[in-house]
Write an enzyme that holds these catalytic residues in place. Sequence first.
Site, PDB file in Angstrom:
ATOM      1  N   HIS A 174       0.617  -1.374  -0.036  1.00  0.00           N
ATOM      2  CA  HIS A 174      -0.071   0.046   0.052  1.00  0.00           C
ATOM      3  C   HIS A 174       0.805   1.244  -0.120  1.00  0.00           C
ATOM      4  CE1 HIS A 174      -3.576  -2.311   0.299  1.00  0.00           C
ATOM      5  NE2 HIS A 174      -3.417  -2.748   1.637  1.00  0.00           N
ATOM      6  N   ASP A 226      -3.084 -10.609  -2.410  1.00  0.00           N
ATOM      7  CA  ASP A 226      -3.601 -10.137  -1.161  1.00  0.00           C
ATOM      8  C   ASP A 226      -5.242  -9.802  -1.050  1.00  0.00           C
ATOM      9  OD1 ASP A 226      -2.186  -8.790   1.795  1.00  0.00           O
ATOM     10  OD2 ASP A 226      -3.980  -7.709   1.061  1.00  0.00           O
ATOM     11  N   ASP A 282      -4.792 -12.558   3.771  1.00  0.00           N
ATOM     12  CA  ASP A 282      -5.684 -12.298   4.259  1.00  0.00           C
ATOM     13  C   ASP A 282      -7.096 -12.570   3.768  1.00  0.00           C
ATOM     14  OD1 ASP A 282      -4.975 -10.497   2.540  1.00  0.00           O
ATOM     15  OD2 ASP A 282      -4.784  -8.608   3.964  1.00  0.00           O
TER      16      ASP A 282
HETATM   17 ZN   LIG Z   1      -4.290  -7.043   2.843  1.00  0.00          ZN
END
Ligand SMILES: [Zn+2]
Length: 354
Positions: free
Chosen positions: A125, A162, A249
Amino acid sequence: MNLRVGITRDDRFLEHKTGHFHPEHPKRLSEIYRMIDYYADRLTIISPKPASVEQVELVHTPAHVNRILKTAEQRITSLAPDTPVSAKSYLAAWLAVGGCLQGIDLLMENTCDAFFALVRPPGHHATADRAGGFCIFNNLAIAARYAAARYGIERILIIDWDVHHGNGLNDIFHEDGGIYYYSTHDLMLYPYSGPMEDTGRGAGAGCTMNIPLVRDMTDDDMVYLYARTLLPVIAGYKPQLIMVAAGFDAHADDPVGHHRFSELLYGRITRLLMDAREAAGTPAPPLFFTLEGGYDPRSLTRSVHAVLSALTGDEIAALVPETASDDVVAIVDAVLTIHRPYGVIHEVIPGVIQ
Ligand SMILES: [Zn+2]
């Protein structure tokens, strides 16, 4: 097939303290490291050196780098509302980048065929000038730029599995035709970016494939989706290096994601990549993984274990299904329709790269 696999291991990553209730906590990595003990004789284990400022600035602005340096030895503070840092976080961040770069060196020197940077903080990110989403430096982006600059790699494929969109990776390489960004993610989760229509721009047009997921997908749905969309990217783009932003996740037990995949999915996709890599030509592109999200330490550890099992030769088959749920078949059709005009992908029969 078993590959020569390297990993990064260093307890200094555990010194990045985020507070008791933060999901990105040291236990994520300490549990993985305990599992690694069982693999020690199968792996090349390196302890990282910090990256240089010059290396970090392959991606990040000097202002961002200085902001991180100023947190050194300070009490807990925040780089973004969701990204707290403690006295040693800067060092962990620097080592995370350094570990990734050493992994690239091992791959390029042909000491390893695959490398998994088991580091924290995560990175996907982080943008050129901003931390966020628990990320400080964009570890994988820096490693990609380093591989291109130091080893002359002209085509790098980044796969981001992810559950969150890697907005940092997407932005940094948006106009870069030398780096293909492929992401599967949930648009309803942070950072809410990555629609299918975002395909890159300028020299990078057609070199970003964003695939929003629907909820309630099964492992089989996901393997089908990867076989139908990622294999055409590998066949058409012909990457010389394959990098994975490996967040776990989307696992059913994860407290942050809202998906229902099992750890075995990650072994199956890894196997799919290994098969595709073999077929992608000689020399086969090396595989680089770096740890991104995954917030339930147990399922995270089992997921990393599944990847390492596949890489080190345990019998895990990709088992590509012939079809999938209607929603997933529709997603695949829509993505391919958007990407065909760019002429980058080469559609193949799943399991067979021509
Ligand atoms: Zn993540």
